[in-house]
Design an enzyme around this catalytic site. Structure first.
Site, PDB file in Angstrom:
ATOM      1  N   ARG A 115      -5.509  12.854   0.145  1.00 19.79           N
ATOM      2  CA  ARG A 115      -4.692  11.724   0.604  1.00 19.79           C
ATOM      3  C   ARG A 115      -3.708  11.316  -0.478  1.00 19.79           C
ATOM      4  O   ARG A 115      -3.927  11.566  -1.645  1.00 19.79           O
ATOM      5  CB  ARG A 115      -5.585  10.526   0.950  1.00 19.79           C
ATOM      6  CG  ARG A 115      -6.333  10.693   2.272  1.00 19.79           C
ATOM      7  CD  ARG A 115      -7.203   9.475   2.547  1.00 19.79           C
ATOM      8  NE  ARG A 115      -6.400   8.274   2.702  1.00 19.79           N
ATOM      9  CZ  ARG A 115      -6.674   7.113   2.108  1.00 19.79           C
ATOM     10  NH1 ARG A 115      -7.728   7.001   1.324  1.00 19.79           N
ATOM     11  NH2 ARG A 115      -5.905   6.065   2.296  1.00 19.79           N
ATOM     12  N   LYS A 180     -17.275   9.719  -5.533  1.00 20.89           N
ATOM     13  CA  LYS A 180     -16.719  10.385  -4.360  1.00 20.89           C
ATOM     14  C   LYS A 180     -17.406  11.730  -4.125  1.00 20.89           C
ATOM     15  O   LYS A 180     -17.457  12.585  -5.005  1.00 20.89           O
ATOM     16  CB  LYS A 180     -15.227  10.595  -4.571  1.00 20.89           C
ATOM     17  CG  LYS A 180     -14.545  11.226  -3.381  1.00 20.89           C
ATOM     18  CD  LYS A 180     -13.285  10.511  -3.014  1.00 20.89           C
ATOM     19  CE  LYS A 180     -12.485  11.336  -2.038  1.00 20.89           C
ATOM     20  NZ  LYS A 180     -11.332  10.645  -1.536  1.00 20.89           N
ATOM     21  N   ARG A 314      -9.781  -0.835  -4.416  1.00 31.72           N
ATOM     22  CA  ARG A 314     -10.733  -0.734  -5.533  1.00 31.72           C
ATOM     23  C   ARG A 314     -11.403  -2.080  -5.734  1.00 31.72           C
ATOM     24  O   ARG A 314     -10.889  -3.118  -5.291  1.00 31.72           O
ATOM     25  CB  ARG A 314     -10.075  -0.195  -6.790  1.00 31.72           C
ATOM     26  CG  ARG A 314      -9.061  -1.062  -7.433  1.00 31.72           C
ATOM     27  CD  ARG A 314      -8.470  -0.317  -8.654  1.00 31.72           C
ATOM     28  NE  ARG A 314      -7.288  -0.973  -9.133  1.00 31.72           N
ATOM     29  CZ  ARG A 314      -7.285  -1.969  -9.998  1.00 31.72           C
ATOM     30  NH1 ARG A 314      -8.427  -2.427 -10.483  1.00 31.72           N
ATOM     31  NH2 ARG A 314      -6.160  -2.524 -10.387  1.00 31.72           N
TER      32      ARG A 314
END
Ligand code: BTN
Length: 319
Positions: A115, A180, A314
């Site tokens: 992305r 992640k 975030r």
């Protein structure tokens, strides 16, 4: 998988002589093939004088091409050795009028796309690089919240192969133990007002222990968390089963039918966050998502909604 990779995939040493005999080529031809595998495919091979060649790590190869047959949808699954990107390949196939749905997996991507213009590190034989191309035949409603729904499918496939503490970060980052572990990239081919397709790209860090290059965010893999190598074929079949199930539920009830389940899996529910869009930053507290998948944020006591592929989130206290 090439004949040479077939010999090497057990992760043991094989001498040039042995490989040469199996492939009916000379030892110097073996050496040339090894050099090409290393240079072109990025495969990590140890070459030790007197012992021969050995993969730095064992590889469980992806199964040959096949067919996924689910409750709601069925599609052909092509397994390739190397590609620039499975999403790019889906665009090419659609441009060549290959009928959707179809799925593509590859052992390696040389230009994996993430992305917001990022690259997706895609070493040979280690992770899962998967794309499903679907026809958009129910209008824009079919796309509403779709990328979030795919996130639920990924989270559930990870749970079912034993990954604990896994969840989502809006819109569709998949985190395990705060790092992640998977990413989702949806792209559109064609015109939404006319005939169009959605290209659903999913990358899952399966057996990667070392990325070989810097990744600008904290990452993990199934193997890093469990200490054991996972057979990516098992993960792939679970992923496709989950996608099929969630696409069916989404198509029947829209995203609103899955909104509550998504929020349960949202790791940053009620957390103070900073939402960025380029240079612009908004500080607020996550309330949840709305029935179209937009993020609901409490900003200065007022609830506001945000959507769009360029947004990123975030935590406020993430130092
Ligand atoms: C993200 O940045 O979080 C999205 C990453 C998506 C990566 C997958 S890997 C398979 C598919 N092909 C690509 O080039 N990208 C997606």
């Amino acid at each position: 998988m090439s004949a040479l990779m077939n010999i090497l995939q057990d992760g043991r040493f094989h001498s040039g002589e042995e490989i040469g005999a199996l492939l009916a080529i000379s030892r110097s031809a073996v050496w040339k093939k090894i050099k090409r595998l290393k240079a072109e495919r990025g495969v990590n091979i140890h070459c030790v004088k007197g012992r021969g060649y050995k993969l730095a790590d064992r590889i469980i190869a992806l199964d040959p091409p096949g067919y996924f047959s689910g409750e709601h949808l069925s599609w052909r699954v092509d397994v390739l050795q190397t590609l620039d990107s499975t999403n790019a390949e889906a665009f090419r196939r659609l441009a060549a009028s290959v009928p959707a749905p179809f799925a593509i997996v590859t052992e390696q991507q040389t230009a994996g796309r993430g992305r917001r213009g990022r690259i997706w590190i895609s070493p040979f034989g280690e992770n899962l690089y998967f794309t499903l191309a679907l026809r958009v035949d129910q209008g824009i409603r079919q796309l509403e919240g779709l990328s979030l729904v795919v996130g639920l499918a990924v989270v559930n496939s990870l749970k079912s192969v034993g990954v604990a503490d896994v969840g989502l970060k809006w819109p569709n980052d998949v985190l395990a133990s705060g790092q992640k572990i998977a990413g989702i990239l949806l792209e559109l081919a064609g015109d939404v007002a006319d005939a169009c397709h959605v290209i659903i790209g999913i990358g899952i860090n399966a057996n990667m222990l070392n990325a070989g290059q810097e990744i600008d965010q904290k990452w993990t893999s199934i193997r890093q968390l469990s200490g054991a190598m996972i057979d990516r074929n098992v993960l792939l079949s679970e992923l496709q089963r989950q996608i099929d199930g969630y696409l069916g539920r989404h198509s029947a009830g829209g995203f609103s039918a899955l909104q509550a389940e998504w929020e349960v899996n949202h790791l940053w529910q009620l957390r103070p966050v900073i939402l960025s869009s380029g240079e612009k930053k908004i500080t607020g507290t996550v309330v949840g998502v709305d029935s179209s998948g937009a993020l609901r944020l409490l900003v200065d006591g007022i609830e506001r909604k945000f959507s769009g592929g360029e947004l990123s989130l975030r935590l406020q206290d993430d130092s």
